[in-house]
Design a protein around this motif. Structure first.
Motif, PDB file in Angstrom:
ATOM      1  N   LEU A 111       0.969  -1.350  -0.145  1.00  0.00           N
ATOM      2  CA  LEU A 111       0.015   0.160   0.003  1.00  0.00           C
ATOM      3  C   LEU A 111       0.868   1.210  -0.020  1.00  0.00           C
ATOM      4  O   LEU A 111       1.761   1.355   0.572  1.00  0.00           O
ATOM      5  CB  LEU A 111      -0.819   0.040   1.091  1.00  0.00           C
ATOM      6  CG  LEU A 111      -2.038  -1.231   1.480  1.00  0.00           C
ATOM      7  CD1 LEU A 111      -2.592  -0.868   2.562  1.00  0.00           C
ATOM      8  CD2 LEU A 111      -3.038  -1.102   0.238  1.00  0.00           C
ATOM      9  N   HIS A 112       0.602   2.274  -0.834  1.00  0.00           N
ATOM     10  CA  HIS A 112       1.278   3.640  -1.001  1.00  0.00           C
ATOM     11  C   HIS A 112       0.314   4.673  -1.164  1.00  0.00           C
ATOM     12  O   HIS A 112      -0.101   4.853  -2.013  1.00  0.00           O
ATOM     13  CB  HIS A 112       2.052   3.539  -2.249  1.00  0.00           C
ATOM     14  CG  HIS A 112       3.077   4.641  -2.270  1.00  0.00           C
ATOM     15  ND1 HIS A 112       2.971   5.497  -3.482  1.00  0.00           N
ATOM     16  CD2 HIS A 112       4.051   4.986  -1.393  1.00  0.00           C
ATOM     17  CE1 HIS A 112       3.854   6.413  -3.372  1.00  0.00           C
ATOM     18  NE2 HIS A 112       4.223   6.175  -2.126  1.00  0.00           N
ATOM     19  N   GLY A 113      -0.145   5.117   0.098  1.00  0.00           N
ATOM     20  CA  GLY A 113      -1.194   6.200   0.011  1.00  0.00           C
ATOM     21  C   GLY A 113      -2.334   5.654  -0.208  1.00  0.00           C
ATOM     22  O   GLY A 113      -2.922   4.729   0.079  1.00  0.00           O
ATOM     23  N   PRO A 114      -3.179   6.159  -1.228  1.00  0.00           N
ATOM     24  CA  PRO A 114      -4.277   5.846  -2.016  1.00  0.00           C
ATOM     25  C   PRO A 114      -4.084   4.596  -2.972  1.00  0.00           C
ATOM     26  O   PRO A 114      -5.249   4.074  -3.379  1.00  0.00           O
ATOM     27  CB  PRO A 114      -4.972   6.953  -2.586  1.00  0.00           C
ATOM     28  CG  PRO A 114      -3.763   7.821  -3.116  1.00  0.00           C
ATOM     29  CD  PRO A 114      -2.821   7.453  -1.911  1.00  0.00           C
ATOM     30  N   CYS A 115      -3.080   4.255  -3.250  1.00  0.00           N
ATOM     31  CA  CYS A 115      -2.559   3.246  -4.323  1.00  0.00           C
ATOM     32  C   CYS A 115      -2.144   2.081  -3.819  1.00  0.00           C
ATOM     33  O   CYS A 115      -1.574   1.658  -2.538  1.00  0.00           O
ATOM     34  CB  CYS A 115      -1.528   3.927  -5.287  1.00  0.00           C
ATOM     35  SG  CYS A 115      -2.136   5.523  -5.935  1.00  0.00           S
ATOM     36  N   VAL A 116      -2.190   1.113  -4.713  1.00  0.00           N
ATOM     37  CA  VAL A 116      -1.596  -0.121  -4.504  1.00  0.00           C
ATOM     38  C   VAL A 116      -0.089  -0.199  -5.324  1.00  0.00           C
ATOM     39  O   VAL A 116      -0.411   0.019  -6.753  1.00  0.00           O
ATOM     40  CB  VAL A 116      -2.263  -1.451  -4.727  1.00  0.00           C
ATOM     41  CG1 VAL A 116      -1.791  -2.570  -5.016  1.00  0.00           C
ATOM     42  CG2 VAL A 116      -3.625  -1.389  -3.704  1.00  0.00           C
ATOM     43  N   ARG A 117       0.999  -0.472  -4.676  1.00  0.00           N
ATOM     44  CA  ARG A 117       2.139  -0.165  -5.631  1.00  0.00           C
ATOM     45  C   ARG A 117       2.681  -1.771  -5.733  1.00  0.00           C
ATOM     46  O   ARG A 117       2.766  -2.523  -4.889  1.00  0.00           O
ATOM     47  CB  ARG A 117       3.042   0.414  -4.647  1.00  0.00           C
ATOM     48  CG  ARG A 117       4.544   0.455  -5.332  1.00  0.00           C
ATOM     49  CD  ARG A 117       5.674   1.503  -4.858  1.00  0.00           C
ATOM     50  NE  ARG A 117       5.066   2.837  -5.258  1.00  0.00           N
ATOM     51  CZ  ARG A 117       5.871   3.792  -4.871  1.00  0.00           C
ATOM     52  NH1 ARG A 117       6.830   3.954  -4.017  1.00  0.00           N
ATOM     53  NH2 ARG A 117       5.525   5.181  -5.192  1.00  0.00           N
ATOM     54  N   SER A 118       3.099  -1.936  -7.036  1.00  0.00           N
ATOM     55  CA  SER A 118       3.678  -3.160  -7.548  1.00  0.00           C
ATOM     56  C   SER A 118       4.856  -3.009  -8.208  1.00  0.00           C
ATOM     57  O   SER A 118       5.007  -1.829  -8.823  1.00  0.00           O
ATOM     58  CB  SER A 118       2.505  -3.948  -8.495  1.00  0.00           C
ATOM     59  OG  SER A 118       2.132  -3.403  -9.594  1.00  0.00           O
ATOM     60  N   GLY A 119       5.718  -3.884  -8.585  1.00  0.00           N
ATOM     61  CA  GLY A 119       6.939  -3.820  -9.109  1.00  0.00           C
ATOM     62  C   GLY A 119       6.914  -4.859 -10.430  1.00  0.00           C
ATOM     63  O   GLY A 119       6.726  -6.057 -10.223  1.00  0.00           O
ATOM     64  N   LEU A 120       7.693  -4.233 -11.485  1.00  0.00           N
ATOM     65  CA  LEU A 120       7.751  -5.362 -12.466  1.00  0.00           C
ATOM     66  C   LEU A 120       8.977  -4.875 -13.382  1.00  0.00           C
ATOM     67  O   LEU A 120       9.206  -3.769 -13.703  1.00  0.00           O
ATOM     68  CB  LEU A 120       6.713  -5.065 -13.600  1.00  0.00           C
ATOM     69  CG  LEU A 120       6.603  -5.900 -14.827  1.00  0.00           C
ATOM     70  CD1 LEU A 120       6.663  -7.579 -14.410  1.00  0.00           C
ATOM     71  CD2 LEU A 120       5.295  -5.958 -15.879  1.00  0.00           C
ATOM     72  N   ALA A 121       9.988  -5.699 -13.442  1.00  0.00           N
ATOM     73  CA  ALA A 121      11.276  -5.325 -14.226  1.00  0.00           C
ATOM     74  C   ALA A 121      12.022  -4.215 -13.820  1.00  0.00           C
ATOM     75  O   ALA A 121      12.412  -3.303 -14.500  1.00  0.00           O
ATOM     76  CB  ALA A 121      10.894  -5.312 -15.860  1.00  0.00           C
ATOM     77  N   GLY A 122      12.001  -4.235 -12.343  1.00  0.00           N
ATOM     78  CA  GLY A 122      12.623  -3.042 -11.978  1.00  0.00           C
ATOM     79  C   GLY A 122      11.934  -1.834 -11.678  1.00  0.00           C
ATOM     80  O   GLY A 122      12.453  -0.724 -11.392  1.00  0.00           O
ATOM     81  N   GLU A 123      10.693  -1.653 -12.435  1.00  0.00           N
ATOM     82  CA  GLU A 123       9.947  -0.450 -12.176  1.00  0.00           C
ATOM     83  C   GLU A 123       8.935  -0.501 -11.507  1.00  0.00           C
ATOM     84  O   GLU A 123       8.331  -1.551 -11.212  1.00  0.00           O
ATOM     85  CB  GLU A 123       9.429  -0.044 -13.714  1.00  0.00           C
ATOM     86  CG  GLU A 123      10.416   0.128 -14.910  1.00  0.00           C
ATOM     87  CD  GLU A 123      11.021   1.439 -14.596  1.00  0.00           C
ATOM     88  OE1 GLU A 123      10.308   2.248 -14.058  1.00  0.00           O
ATOM     89  OE2 GLU A 123      12.227   1.678 -15.331  1.00  0.00           O
ATOM     90  N   GLU A 124       8.475   0.578 -10.819  1.00  0.00           N
ATOM     91  CA  GLU A 124       7.345   0.716  -9.752  1.00  0.00           C
ATOM     92  C   GLU A 124       6.113   1.184 -10.129  1.00  0.00           C
ATOM     93  O   GLU A 124       6.531   2.138 -11.146  1.00  0.00           O
ATOM     94  CB  GLU A 124       7.721   1.314  -8.517  1.00  0.00           C
ATOM     95  CG  GLU A 124       8.830   0.697  -7.629  1.00  0.00           C
ATOM     96  CD  GLU A 124       9.093   1.352  -6.294  1.00  0.00           C
ATOM     97  OE1 GLU A 124       9.017   2.554  -6.276  1.00  0.00           O
ATOM     98  OE2 GLU A 124       9.507   0.735  -5.464  1.00  0.00           O
ATOM     99  N   TYR A 125       4.971   0.496 -10.199  1.00  0.00           N
ATOM    100  CA  TYR A 125       3.730   1.026 -10.743  1.00  0.00           C
ATOM    101  C   TYR A 125       2.638   1.437  -9.510  1.00  0.00           C
ATOM    102  O   TYR A 125       2.349   0.472  -8.833  1.00  0.00           O
ATOM    103  CB  TYR A 125       3.134   0.047 -11.703  1.00  0.00           C
ATOM    104  CG  TYR A 125       4.097  -0.098 -12.853  1.00  0.00           C
ATOM    105  CD1 TYR A 125       4.270   0.603 -14.127  1.00  0.00           C
ATOM    106  CD2 TYR A 125       5.168  -1.002 -12.690  1.00  0.00           C
ATOM    107  CE1 TYR A 125       4.943   0.530 -15.068  1.00  0.00           C
ATOM    108  CE2 TYR A 125       5.968  -1.308 -13.714  1.00  0.00           C
ATOM    109  CZ  TYR A 125       5.942  -0.457 -14.921  1.00  0.00           C
ATOM    110  OH  TYR A 125       6.555  -0.854 -16.044  1.00  0.00           O
ATOM    111  N   ASP A 126       1.992   2.509  -9.607  1.00  0.00           N
ATOM    112  CA  ASP A 126       0.979   2.945  -8.670  1.00  0.00           C
ATOM    113  C   ASP A 126      -0.236   2.458  -9.146  1.00  0.00           C
ATOM    114  O   ASP A 126      -0.517   3.330 -10.248  1.00  0.00           O
ATOM    115  CB  ASP A 126       1.408   4.088  -7.974  1.00  0.00           C
ATOM    116  CG  ASP A 126       2.457   4.040  -6.999  1.00  0.00           C
ATOM    117  OD1 ASP A 126       2.868   3.031  -6.578  1.00  0.00           O
ATOM    118  OD2 ASP A 126       2.859   5.055  -6.602  1.00  0.00           O
ATOM    119  N   THR A 127      -1.249   1.824  -8.461  1.00  0.00           N
ATOM    120  CA  THR A 127      -2.631   1.915  -9.128  1.00  0.00           C
ATOM    121  C   THR A 127      -3.633   2.403  -8.032  1.00  0.00           C
ATOM    122  O   THR A 127      -3.664   1.680  -7.087  1.00  0.00           O
ATOM    123  CB  THR A 127      -3.015   0.364  -9.572  1.00  0.00           C
ATOM    124  OG1 THR A 127      -1.953  -0.092 -10.467  1.00  0.00           O
ATOM    125  CG2 THR A 127      -4.473   0.341 -10.038  1.00  0.00           C
TER     126      THR A 127
END
Length: 235
Positions: free
Chosen positions: A160-176
């Motif tokens: 969890l990252h603030g209002p988002c769900v943070r995930s990682g893929l190939a060294g990059e971070e993505y917030d949804t």
């Protein structure tokens, strides 16, 4: 006088060099505009072909604005298209309740910019149903429970990252940001429309207002219902 003239020329030269350097890193203004418009067209096409009951997505953050630099954040907003937030019950007649789940915004006990979301019709969505809480004899969708459930049902490296769900893929971070959508402009923000006399252009203001708003899963730290409130977003 000659000193200031020479200094001004040096500043102009430095400014031009900085501008050229920024163009190499971020792209020219035309390239940034093309990326932004291309993304908008792709999102509009997806909205036309996706079934009504399927979740809708929208890119946000710096990549939404057309920047493609190292470290540019890739944020995505996702909402259930067949769940719609209304501001008062008079707006309910605009929807086919046979295929649309209505949610009522209740902001009387929340700080400005935040609201509670009251479930007004039955939902068959497991996450929404499980995130229900009772407040003042009403059934509401808890923002903290909702994003925790989203995080639980996704793969193991999500956080969890603030209002988002943070995930990682190939060294990059993505917030949804898993959110809800309203087709209507918030009544509490109506004064903003009146303040826009010279900028932005009236057509731009109409377009912004026509797009309504979203509700992201985070409450006000000083709110009475911090764990259950939702923040109004104009992304």
């Amino acid at each position: 006088m000659e000193f200031f003239s020479a200094l001004w020329k040096q500043i102009q030269h430095i400014s031009e060099s900085v501008f050229m350097g920024m163009c190499l890193i971020a792209g020219t203004s035309q390239q940034v505009a093309i990326r932004r418009e291309t993304n908008d067209i792709m999102e509009m096409e997806l909205l036309l072909v996706k079934p009504y009951e399927e979740p809708q997505t929208m890119l946000s953050g710096s990549k939404k604005e057309g920047f493609r630099m190292k470290g540019s954040d890739s944020d995505t907003m996702v909402w259930l298209n067949d769940h719609r937030v209304i501001w008062n019950m008079s707006q309910s007649h605009l929807y086919n309740t046979g295929n649309t789940i209505l949610i009522l915004s209740q902001s009387s006990e929340s700080p400005p910019g935040y609201t509670l979301l009251q479930q007004m019709s039955l939902t068959n969505n497991l996450v929404v149903h499980t995130a229900h809480v009772r407040i003042n004899d009403g059934l509401y969708i808890s923002s903290s429970k909702y994003k925790q459930l989203i995080c639980y049902f996704q793969h193991s490296d999500t956080t969890l990252h603030g209002p988002c769900v943070r995930s990682g893929l190939a060294g990059e971070e993505y917030d949804t940001a898993n959110c809800f959508v309203s087709d209507f402009w918030p009544p509490s923000a109506s004064s903003w429309i009146d303040r826009c006399q010279k900028w932005p252009d009236a057509m731009v203001v109409d377009d912004i207002v026509r797009n309504g708003c979203h509700f992201v899963a985070i409450g006000h730290p000083l709110g009475l219902h911090e764990n259950d409130e939702w923040r109004i977003s104009f992304s």
